[in-house]
Motif scaffolding. Structure first.
Motif, mmCIF file in Angstrom:
data_model
loop_
_atom_site.group_PDB
_atom_site.id
_atom_site.type_symbol
_atom_site.label_atom_id
_atom_site.label_comp_id
_atom_site.label_asym_id
_atom_site.label_seq_id
_atom_site.Cartn_x
_atom_site.Cartn_y
_atom_site.Cartn_z
ATOM 1 N N ALA A 255 19.560 64.211 55.343
ATOM 2 C CA ALA A 255 19.300 62.825 55.754
ATOM 3 C C ALA A 255 20.302 61.861 55.123
ATOM 4 N N ARG B 161 23.520 62.210 56.983
ATOM 5 C CA ARG B 161 23.391 61.550 58.293
ATOM 6 C C ARG B 161 23.491 60.040 58.155
ATOM 7 N N ILE C 134 22.093 57.627 65.232
ATOM 8 C CA ILE C 134 22.161 58.620 64.157
ATOM 9 C C ILE C 134 21.600 58.041 62.861
ATOM 10 N N GLY D 94 17.963 58.236 63.122
ATOM 11 C CA GLY D 94 17.511 59.570 63.457
ATOM 12 C C GLY D 94 16.758 59.633 64.771
ATOM 13 N N THR E 238 19.053 62.257 67.630
ATOM 14 C CA THR E 238 20.182 62.593 66.765
ATOM 15 C C THR E 238 21.069 63.668 67.352
ATOM 16 N N ARG E 239 20.474 64.747 67.847
ATOM 17 C CA ARG E 239 21.278 65.866 68.351
ATOM 18 C C ARG E 239 22.115 65.453 69.556
ATOM 19 N N LEU F 241 25.318 68.097 62.701
ATOM 20 C CA LEU F 241 24.045 67.454 63.038
ATOM 21 C C LEU F 241 23.485 67.940 64.369
ATOM 22 N N PRO G 165 18.187 65.927 62.398
ATOM 23 C CA PRO G 165 18.335 64.727 61.568
ATOM 24 C C PRO G 165 17.941 64.883 60.111
ATOM 25 N N SER H 275 13.676 60.272 59.458
ATOM 26 C CA SER H 275 14.204 59.971 60.792
ATOM 27 C C SER H 275 13.055 59.661 61.740
ATOM 28 N N LYS I 26 11.779 63.494 63.825
ATOM 29 C CA LYS I 26 11.960 64.541 62.822
ATOM 30 C C LYS I 26 12.024 65.894 63.509
ATOM 31 N N LYS I 27 13.208 66.522 63.415
ATOM 32 C CA LYS I 27 13.522 67.823 63.997
ATOM 33 C C LYS I 27 13.159 67.823 65.413
#
Length: 127
Positions: free
Chosen positions: A14, A17, A63, A66, A69-70, A114, A119, A123, A126-127
């Motif tokens: 994090a 990021r 970003i 978050g 993010t991907r 990332l 993230p 974020s 989260k994931k």
């Protein structure tokens, strides 16, 4: 000892990021607003600078918090690869130290990481 450090990997991700996003946003505000210092003008590429600045600010904000993010990292990773080959190589050859492209390469690989890592902690998504 390193096993104890591994517990903090999501927080370290994090921090990576967030810091990368803040630095990236700064490049965008430089292009869009001349802040904190004006960007070097590239004759005939005003539209390209505008698009790059918008991607840097908007993608950097995504970003930073978050959110998606991907996806944002995937787009920005590609943007930085294109920036290196399209802009920096033309400024001084292949070597990053000679063409001032080291930041583009680092951003490219951080954003590429990332895409796969997500993230981390702190974020919106989260994931």
């Amino acid at each position: 000892m390193f096993d104890r450090l591994s517990v903090y990997a999501p927080q370290a991700l994090a921090v990576l990021r967030i810091v990368a996003a803040l630095l990236f946003i700064e490049h965008g505000t430089q292009k869009l607003f001349g802040f904190p210092v004006p960007a070097q003008a590239m004759a005939g590429q005003e539209t390209l600078m505008l698009v790059a600045g918008l991607l840097e600010v908007i993608g950097g904000l995504l970003i930073l918090v978050g959110f998606f993010t991907r996806i944002a990292a995937f787009v920005l990773c590609g943007m930085m690869a294109v920036a290196y080959w399209m802009v920096h190589v033309g400024m001084g050859g292949f070597w990053p130290v000679a063409n001032m492209g080291d930041a583009a390469i680092l951003f490219c690989f951080v954003f590429g990481y990332l895409v796969f890592a997500g993230p981390g902690d702190w974020s919106v998504n989260k994931k």
